[in-house]
Write a protein that holds these residues in place. Structure first.
Motif, PDB file in Angstrom:
ATOM      1  N   ILE A   1      16.509  35.353  33.907  1.00 20.42           N
ATOM      2  CA  ILE A   1      15.719  35.003  32.980  1.00 20.42           C
ATOM      3  C   ILE A   1      15.747  33.528  32.652  1.00 20.42           C
ATOM      4  N   GLU A   2      16.994  32.980  32.588  1.00 22.43           N
ATOM      5  CA  GLU A   2      17.063  31.449  32.023  1.00 22.43           C
ATOM      6  C   GLU A   2      16.635  30.580  33.063  1.00 22.43           C
ATOM      7  N   PHE A   3      16.847  30.934  34.357  1.00 23.14           N
ATOM      8  CA  PHE A   3      16.420  29.916  35.376  1.00 23.14           C
ATOM      9  C   PHE A   3      14.928  30.251  35.501  1.00 23.14           C
ATOM     10  N   ALA A   4      14.275  31.201  35.393  1.00 23.08           N
ATOM     11  CA  ALA A   4      12.896  31.519  35.411  1.00 23.08           C
ATOM     12  C   ALA A   4      12.314  30.745  34.164  1.00 23.08           C
ATOM     13  N   LEU A   5      12.818  30.573  33.053  1.00 22.32           N
ATOM     14  CA  LEU A   5      12.224  29.811  31.974  1.00 22.32           C
ATOM     15  C   LEU A   5      12.237  28.396  32.153  1.00 22.32           C
ATOM     16  N   LEU A   6      13.346  27.969  32.922  1.00 23.24           N
ATOM     17  CA  LEU A   6      13.350  26.352  33.363  1.00 23.24           C
ATOM     18  C   LEU A   6      12.285  26.072  34.296  1.00 23.24           C
ATOM     19  N   ARG A   7      12.073  26.868  35.466  1.00 23.05           N
ATOM     20  CA  ARG A   7      11.275  26.639  36.559  1.00 23.05           C
ATOM     21  C   ARG A   7      10.065  27.703  36.837  1.00 23.05           C
ATOM     22  N   PRO A   8       9.285  28.083  35.914  1.00 20.15           N
ATOM     23  CA  PRO A   8       8.400  29.174  36.022  1.00 20.15           C
ATOM     24  C   PRO A   8       7.449  28.895  37.044  1.00 20.15           C
ATOM     25  N   ALA A   9       7.087  27.733  37.494  1.00 16.34           N
ATOM     26  CA  ALA A   9       6.044  27.568  38.597  1.00 16.34           C
ATOM     27  C   ALA A   9       6.647  27.673  39.969  1.00 16.34           C
ATOM     28  N   GLU A  10       7.898  27.981  39.962  1.00 19.70           N
ATOM     29  CA  GLU A  10       8.555  28.248  41.473  1.00 19.70           C
ATOM     30  C   GLU A  10       9.062  29.628  41.455  1.00 19.70           C
ATOM     31  N   VAL A  11       9.274  30.244  40.668  1.00 18.74           N
ATOM     32  CA  VAL A  11      10.074  31.371  40.833  1.00 18.74           C
ATOM     33  C   VAL A  11       8.807  32.573  40.664  1.00 18.74           C
ATOM     34  N   ALA A  12       8.697  33.287  41.901  1.00 13.97           N
ATOM     35  CA  ALA A  12       7.513  34.226  42.113  1.00 13.97           C
ATOM     36  C   ALA A  12       7.856  35.555  41.306  1.00 13.97           C
ATOM     37  N   GLY A  13       8.993  35.991  40.821  1.00 14.81           N
ATOM     38  CA  GLY A  13       9.159  37.072  39.860  1.00 14.81           C
ATOM     39  C   GLY A  13      10.352  37.304  39.516  1.00 14.81           C
ATOM     40  N   LEU A  14      10.606  38.229  38.565  1.00 13.78           N
ATOM     41  CA  LEU A  14      11.836  38.707  38.305  1.00 13.78           C
ATOM     42  C   LEU A  14      12.212  40.383  38.386  1.00 13.78           C
ATOM     43  N   VAL A  15      13.152  40.739  38.888  1.00 17.72           N
ATOM     44  CA  VAL A  15      13.729  42.108  39.003  1.00 17.72           C
ATOM     45  C   VAL A  15      14.977  42.045  38.088  1.00 17.72           C
TER      46      VAL A  15
ATOM     47  N   HIS B   1      13.133  33.771  23.555  1.00 13.39           N
ATOM     48  CA  HIS B   1      12.303  32.952  24.539  1.00 13.39           C
ATOM     49  C   HIS B   1      11.536  34.153  25.543  1.00 13.39           C
ATOM     50  N   ALA B   2      11.610  35.348  25.082  1.00 11.71           N
ATOM     51  CA  ALA B   2      10.982  36.311  25.748  1.00 11.71           C
ATOM     52  C   ALA B   2       9.218  36.074  25.820  1.00 11.71           C
ATOM     53  N   PRO B   3       8.609  35.450  24.993  1.00 12.73           N
ATOM     54  CA  PRO B   3       7.264  35.202  25.141  1.00 12.73           C
ATOM     55  C   PRO B   3       7.122  33.840  26.455  1.00 12.73           C
ATOM     56  N   GLY B   4       8.062  33.070  26.258  1.00 18.00           N
ATOM     57  CA  GLY B   4       8.039  32.290  27.603  1.00 18.00           C
ATOM     58  C   GLY B   4       8.251  32.704  29.055  1.00 18.00           C
ATOM     59  N   VAL B   5       8.551  33.932  29.241  1.00 21.60           N
ATOM     60  CA  VAL B   5       8.772  34.502  30.579  1.00 21.60           C
ATOM     61  C   VAL B   5       7.458  34.733  31.047  1.00 21.60           C
ATOM     62  N   ALA B   6       6.900  33.684  31.944  1.00 24.79           N
ATOM     63  CA  ALA B   6       5.560  33.704  32.433  1.00 24.79           C
ATOM     64  C   ALA B   6       5.356  34.087  33.844  1.00 24.79           C
ATOM     65  N   VAL B   7       6.306  34.882  34.434  1.00 23.74           N
ATOM     66  CA  VAL B   7       6.290  35.508  35.848  1.00 23.74           C
ATOM     67  C   VAL B   7       6.294  36.842  35.843  1.00 23.74           C
ATOM     68  N   PRO B   8       5.805  37.637  36.869  1.00 23.91           N
ATOM     69  CA  PRO B   8       5.823  38.905  36.774  1.00 23.91           C
ATOM     70  C   PRO B   8       7.157  39.595  36.556  1.00 23.91           C
TER      71      PRO B   8
END
Length: 303
Positions: free
Chosen positions: A145-159, A235-242
């Motif tokens: 989650i922390e990584f995706a918050l820092l680089r939302p444009a690059e991470v395809a999604g989170l499981v 920072h949940a609202p900032g999680v912008a990936v699937p």
């Protein structure tokens, strides 16, 4: 006249002496138990425990970067990574820098080392794959989650499998785990390493034999754990990936209710929450891991 004045001071001094003596004895006992445990552990020439190295399984256009949790190792993802590799995914199972190495070396971990390791692995996968998903279990989920918050444009999604949004109070008497940690770091002068006496939180009987994890954890690693939790809190609202959440209501390690609340606050354009009724905390090894594979395959493939 002097007795009433001296009595409280004597009591306080006695308490301090008893506390310090207990602290010293526990530190010595832990050091002896660590040495005994180390004598049974087999390590490769690089000092990494045999069977706990990072590995890659499968090849395909979509890459899954697996991130294990606190005191765990890449070995925990063998079943899931193998099954998803057969379904056409590139499964890269990384080893966090504190995992499976001699404990004195793990104590030298610096804040941010784990995120830097994830960044290196992610960069390598992005060089060969257009889509890279992060699959994190427990603390690995928090770091994802922390990584995706820092680089939302690059991470395809989170499981996220039982992500550590808050440590469960199930195993913590009187105070919260964070409070116990704060008390310990301020009052223990000799103890710098804690032994995990709790059994693995898994309901599948044969999975309880799994021992490719670290039983002794230095204080700096607990500090990093709570740092990661604090980094994603609010920072949940900032999680912008699937994002796909896989939780267990029988989890005694992380708070599934806190994870559930985090999920509902996520700002993801596509999000799903599934419960695995047959599992404890260790979803990658417990009953339901095959269901987890099905859910990951479906969600990622059609994202």
């Amino acid at each position: 006249m002097s007795v009433p004045v001296l009595y409280p001071a004597l009591v306080a001094a006695s308490v301090v002496v008893v506390w310090l003596a207990g602290d010293f004895l526990y530190a010595r006992l832990t050091a002896l138990r660590l040495a005994r445990w180390e004598s049974r552990v087999r390590r490769d020439p690089d000092g990494i425990r045999v069977g706990c190295r990072d590995f890659t399984a499968g090849s395909g256009p979509i890459a899954l970067l697996f991130i294990h949790g606190f005191a765990d190792s890449p070995a925990i993802f063998r079943p899931m990574a193998g099954a998803l590799a057969l379904r056409g995914f590139t499964c890269r199972v990384m080893r966090l820098p504190d995992s499976s190495i001699p404990r004195p070396l793990a104590a030298e971990l610096h804040l941010g080392d784990q995120l830097r390791a994830i960044s290196d692995e992610f960069k390598a996968l992005r060089a060969t794959h257009d889509k890279v998903w992060l699959v994190g279990h427990s603390l690995g989920g928090t770091l994802a989650i922390e990584f995706a918050l820092l680089r939302p444009a690059e991470v395809a999604g989170l499981v996220l499998l039982a992500p550590l949004v808050r440590v469960s109070h199930w195993r913590s008497p009187l105070f919260s785990p964070r409070t116990w940690f704060q008390i310990g770091r301020r009052t223990l002068l000799f103890t710098r390493m804690l032994e995990d006496f709790f059994p693995m939180d898994v309901r599948r009987q044969d999975a309880r034999a799994f021992d490719e994890c670290d039983l002794f954890m230095p204080f700096p690693l607990y500090a990093e754990l709570f740092r990661a939790v604090d980094a994603v809190r609010g920072h949940a609202p900032g999680v912008a990936v699937p994002v796909l959440f896989l939780l267990s209501k029988h989890d005694h390690v992380t708070s599934w209710r806190a994870a559930e609340a985090f999920f509902h606050r996520c700002g993801s354009p596509r999000k799903e929450l599934k419960y695995l009724p047959g599992s404890g905390h260790v979803i990658p090894l417990d009953h339901g891991w095959t269901q987890a594979v099905e859910e990951v395959d479906r969600f990622v493939r059609f994202a």
